[in-house]
Design a protein around this motif. Structure first.
Motif, PDB file in Angstrom:
ATOM      1  N   ALA A 103      11.851   9.952  -7.967  1.00  0.00           N
ATOM      2  CA  ALA A 103      12.098  10.880  -8.009  1.00  0.00           C
ATOM      3  C   ALA A 103      12.186  10.827  -9.623  1.00  0.00           C
ATOM      4  N   MET A 104      12.993   9.473  -9.756  1.00  0.00           N
ATOM      5  CA  MET A 104      13.512   9.172 -11.912  1.00  0.00           C
ATOM      6  C   MET A 104      11.602   9.201 -12.365  1.00  0.00           C
ATOM      7  N   MET A 105      10.857   9.192 -11.966  1.00  0.00           N
ATOM      8  CA  MET A 105      10.289   8.257 -12.681  1.00  0.00           C
ATOM      9  C   MET A 105       9.777   9.621 -13.161  1.00  0.00           C
ATOM     10  N   PRO A 106       8.281   9.209 -14.605  1.00  0.00           N
ATOM     11  CA  PRO A 106       7.252  10.337 -14.753  1.00  0.00           C
ATOM     12  C   PRO A 106       6.413  10.292 -13.977  1.00  0.00           C
ATOM     13  N   LEU A 107       5.304  11.282 -13.188  1.00  0.00           N
ATOM     14  CA  LEU A 107       4.720  11.434 -12.124  1.00  0.00           C
ATOM     15  C   LEU A 107       5.247  10.965 -10.643  1.00  0.00           C
ATOM     16  N   PRO A 108       6.033  11.316 -10.289  1.00  0.00           N
ATOM     17  CA  PRO A 108       7.038  11.305  -9.028  1.00  0.00           C
ATOM     18  C   PRO A 108       5.598  11.069  -8.268  1.00  0.00           C
ATOM     19  N   GLN A 109       5.266  11.768  -7.969  1.00  0.00           N
ATOM     20  CA  GLN A 109       4.519  11.444  -7.056  1.00  0.00           C
ATOM     21  C   GLN A 109       3.670  11.163  -7.055  1.00  0.00           C
ATOM     22  N   PHE A 110       2.918  10.401  -7.479  1.00  0.00           N
ATOM     23  CA  PHE A 110       2.003   9.439  -8.015  1.00  0.00           C
ATOM     24  C   PHE A 110       2.655   8.411  -7.121  1.00  0.00           C
ATOM     25  N   TRP A 111       4.123   7.562  -8.011  1.00  0.00           N
ATOM     26  CA  TRP A 111       5.034   6.177  -7.309  1.00  0.00           C
ATOM     27  C   TRP A 111       5.329   6.662  -6.327  1.00  0.00           C
ATOM     28  N   SER A 112       5.570   7.548  -6.034  1.00  0.00           N
ATOM     29  CA  SER A 112       6.277   8.422  -4.410  1.00  0.00           C
ATOM     30  C   SER A 112       4.982   7.578  -3.377  1.00  0.00           C
ATOM     31  N   VAL A 113       3.872   7.924  -3.764  1.00  0.00           N
ATOM     32  CA  VAL A 113       2.246   7.915  -2.808  1.00  0.00           C
ATOM     33  C   VAL A 113       2.317   6.460  -2.849  1.00  0.00           C
ATOM     34  N   CYS A 114       1.988   5.565  -3.756  1.00  0.00           N
ATOM     35  CA  CYS A 114       1.720   4.250  -3.624  1.00  0.00           C
ATOM     36  C   CYS A 114       2.553   3.762  -2.847  1.00  0.00           C
ATOM     37  N   PHE A 115       4.164   3.652  -2.689  1.00  0.00           N
ATOM     38  CA  PHE A 115       5.330   3.032  -2.335  1.00  0.00           C
ATOM     39  C   PHE A 115       4.561   3.456  -1.131  1.00  0.00           C
ATOM     40  N   PHE A 116       4.315   4.629  -0.280  1.00  0.00           N
ATOM     41  CA  PHE A 116       5.019   4.525   0.722  1.00  0.00           C
ATOM     42  C   PHE A 116       3.171   4.471   1.752  1.00  0.00           C
ATOM     43  N   LEU A 117       2.181   4.459   0.780  1.00  0.00           N
ATOM     44  CA  LEU A 117       0.957   3.894   1.656  1.00  0.00           C
ATOM     45  C   LEU A 117       1.049   2.417   1.769  1.00  0.00           C
ATOM     46  N   MET A 118       1.450   1.377   0.602  1.00  0.00           N
ATOM     47  CA  MET A 118       1.941   0.720   0.955  1.00  0.00           C
ATOM     48  C   MET A 118       2.478   0.011   1.948  1.00  0.00           C
ATOM     49  N   LEU A 119       3.992   0.611   2.023  1.00  0.00           N
ATOM     50  CA  LEU A 119       5.016   0.378   3.424  1.00  0.00           C
ATOM     51  C   LEU A 119       4.026   0.566   4.488  1.00  0.00           C
ATOM     52  N   PHE A 120       3.095   1.261   5.007  1.00  0.00           N
ATOM     53  CA  PHE A 120       2.503   1.660   6.014  1.00  0.00           C
ATOM     54  C   PHE A 120       0.922   1.005   5.729  1.00  0.00           C
ATOM     55  N   PHE A 121       0.559   0.746   5.224  1.00  0.00           N
ATOM     56  CA  PHE A 121      -0.311  -0.743   5.366  1.00  0.00           C
ATOM     57  C   PHE A 121       0.606  -2.149   5.944  1.00  0.00           C
ATOM     58  N   LEU A 122       1.338  -2.299   5.450  1.00  0.00           N
ATOM     59  CA  LEU A 122       2.207  -3.199   5.826  1.00  0.00           C
ATOM     60  C   LEU A 122       2.521  -2.783   7.352  1.00  0.00           C
ATOM     61  N   SER A 123       3.299  -1.992   7.216  1.00  0.00           N
ATOM     62  CA  SER A 123       3.635  -1.457   8.734  1.00  0.00           C
ATOM     63  C   SER A 123       3.179  -1.690  10.060  1.00  0.00           C
ATOM     64  N   ILE A 124       1.831  -1.339   9.817  1.00  0.00           N
ATOM     65  CA  ILE A 124       0.388  -0.730  10.783  1.00  0.00           C
ATOM     66  C   ILE A 124       0.401  -2.729  11.509  1.00  0.00           C
ATOM     67  N   ASP A 125      -0.309  -3.294   9.709  1.00  0.00           N
ATOM     68  CA  ASP A 125      -0.444  -4.729  10.125  1.00  0.00           C
ATOM     69  C   ASP A 125       0.787  -5.692  11.040  1.00  0.00           C
ATOM     70  N   THR A 126       1.797  -5.730  10.990  1.00  0.00           N
ATOM     71  CA  THR A 126       2.593  -5.882  11.982  1.00  0.00           C
ATOM     72  C   THR A 126       2.398  -5.324  13.137  1.00  0.00           C
ATOM     73  N   HIS A 127       2.857  -3.861  13.033  1.00  0.00           N
ATOM     74  CA  HIS A 127       2.148  -3.820  14.394  1.00  0.00           C
ATOM     75  C   HIS A 127       1.603  -4.182  15.367  1.00  0.00           C
ATOM     76  N   PHE A 128       0.090  -4.005  14.819  1.00  0.00           N
ATOM     77  CA  PHE A 128      -0.995  -3.863  15.766  1.00  0.00           C
ATOM     78  C   PHE A 128      -0.675  -5.879  16.374  1.00  0.00           C
ATOM     79  N   VAL A 129      -0.751  -6.629  15.499  1.00  0.00           N
ATOM     80  CA  VAL A 129      -0.488  -7.834  15.489  1.00  0.00           C
ATOM     81  C   VAL A 129       0.554  -8.279  16.316  1.00  0.00           C
TER      82      VAL A 129
END
Length: 507
Positions: A277-303
């Motif tokens: 939220a403190m960065m310029p273009l906060p929405q873009f960096w937020s999407v990048c971070f939580f999309l990454m977290l989602f992909f990491l967690s879905i891997d752990t989950h289905f394995v």
């Protein structure tokens, strides 16, 4: 073990050391508790949805869920007065996490109502899990090629951005220059050992099950080397991403890095959202971070779910193996745990999550399983047999160093870590202020014992029902099968790279 027997984490012990089959059942119980980490995926989805807002809701206090104690994120470097005020109030990101996302109640005995957005995300998570594994390990491996490589791309993007932020190098310096006086603290070593066990998916049966899908002649020796290197390398690389952002936050708030560092869900869902939220273009960096977290967690989950299902299927092959039966069984497991996990999306769900995480997936279980596995393999099954099997499968004979590790070093490290943890054991507290009631601690201890006691109870039971003298029973139960019978796992077999990719993402 898995590659040699071609079996899951329960039935493999029947072929290697029947006396130790309780280890497999203990793994099965631990896996059931590990299912709760689907909540990382659930929370990531909710944050990902809010990241597309015109203004990030965790950046200000102009929302219906905010209280009078809420303080918006600072847009400039904080002064000492602002820092003091921050300590007396609640940040907007904390209120968004506790009041909007969780609707946090007053305690575990106040479950409250189900959060509709969390329950919808939970449904999406289990549906994704079902379609990732319903066709077997081959389809799971193909999914992993995407879900395992995408987070690396996002980490690189976030690192480049993090290094360009003011104060980032203060965080990097804090990360790279440790306090060597802390090395005298046993708790540091216990945490380090626990992290290695967790990040490498040791003592939980995951690697064993994934290895069972390999061909018999696969070079598992090489796979182990690359898995350890990739896991530790990824963790080290991700540390730069995290601490560059923490340095930026410390610079913004006018405090030291250790005052903004956090662990557990707070780092991912309070500290990092504040930073985006403190960065310029906060929405873009937020999407990048939580999309990454989602992909990491879905891997752990289905394995995790796949390993549990494969092991249970190996126990009941005549009932669960087959195209229609297998898909139906996966559907039943996913549906059942979706309903069970609705407790975690209530207003008191986070208290349950922390309780299961602290007791059901505790270090006691991990260290005890490591100790049991090393004793069963090195002393009952025999180091010489392990060495011969590895040489037969890979063409490479391990050095004497590995036998020394299997017989002595691993057992001593696991036993010492277990004793030190029990000596320094403290009861769980939530957010350092909420004290769980006595009945909750009792339930937690029962969760711990439910996996740990599987090992001695099974061993005692088998010694009682096996015919012969005590010595004859011991020799019979420690004697491995002469020739392992191949299950259908080998016929379905995954490629070496698919195994390595799928296993790595469990970190």
């Amino acid at each position: 073990m898995g590659q040699y027997t071609q079996e899951g984490f329960v039935t493999c012990w029947k072929k290697l050391c029947p006396l130790a089959q309780g280890i497999g059942y203990g793994h099965a119980v631990i896996k059931l508790y590990d299912f709760i980490f689907v909540m990382i995926q659930v929370w990531s989805l909710v944050y990902l949805g809010f990241s597309f807002s015109s203004q990030l809701p965790w950046a200000n206090c102009d929302n219906t869920w905010n209280t009078v104690n809420c303080i918006s994120l600072p847009s400039t470097n904080s002064t000492a007065n602002l820092t003091a005020m921050w300590n007396r109030t609640t940040s907007a990101s904390t209120e968004f996490w506790e009041r909007r996302v969780l609707g946090l109640s007053g305690g575990i005995d106040q479950l409250g109502s189900v959060r509709w957005d969390l329950s919808l995300s939970l449904l999406v998570s289990w549906v994704c899990c079902y379609f990732c594994i319903w066709k077997g390990i081959k389809s799971s491996g193909k999914v992993a090629y995407v879900t395992a490589t995408f987070p690396y791309l996002m980490l690189l993007v976030l690192l480049i951005r993090g290094l360009t932020l003011p104060g980032a190098w203060d965080g990097i310096s804090f990360y790279l220059y440790p306090d060597f006086n802390r090395l005298a603290n046993f708790e540091v070593w216990i945490e380090a050992g626990s992290q290695i066990i967790f990040s490498n998916s040791l003592a939980s049966g995951t690697l064993l099950v994934l290895g069972s899908f390999n061909k018999h002649r696969n070079n598992c020796y090489r796979d182990c080397f690359w898995l350890c290197l990739l896991n530790s390398g990824t963790s080290f690389f991700a540390g730069f991403v995290v601490f560059s952002v923490l340095g930026f936050m410390a610079h913004k708030q006018g405090v030291t890095v250790d005052n903004v560092a956090d662990s557990g869900p707070g780092l991912a869902f309070i500290v990092y959202p504040e930073a985006t939220a403190m960065m310029p273009l906060p929405q873009f960096w937020s999407v990048c971070f939580f999309l990454m977290l989602f992909f990491l967690s879905i891997d752990t989950h289905f394995v995790t779910v796949k390993c549990f299902i494969a092991s249970v299927t190996d126990v009941f092959p005549e009932h669960l193996r087959g195209p229609k039966r297998s898909e139906l069984f996966v559907l039943v497991v996913c549906s059942l745990f979706f309903l069970l996990h609705l407790l975690l999306v209530t207003e008191g769900g986070l208290y349950i999550f922390q309780l299961v995480d602290y007791y059901g997936c505790t270090r006691v279980c991990h260290y005890f399983m490591v100790l049991s596995e090393s004793l069963a393999l090195a002393w009952c099954f025999g180091c010489d047999r392990i060495v011969n099997i590895i040489e037969d499968m890979t063409g490479h004979r391990p050095s004497i160093f590995f036998s020394v590790c299997w017989k002595y070093i691993i057992s001593m490290l696991a036993l010492t870590s277990l004793i030190l943890y029990l000596v320094d054991y403290t009861q769980l507290k939530f957010n350092k202020w909420y004290v769980y009631p006595d009945w909750a601690h009792t339930v937690g201890l029962m969760m711990t014992l439910s996996s740990v006691l599987m090992v001695p109870l099974w061993a005692v039971g088998q010694m009682c029902v096996t015919p012969g003298t005590l010595v004859q029973r011991w020799k019979t139960l420690c004697r491995p099968a002469k020739e392992p019978v191949r299950s259908s796992n080998e016929q379905e077999g995954a490629t070496d790279v698919g195994l390595m990719t799928t296993t790595t993402v469990t970190t």
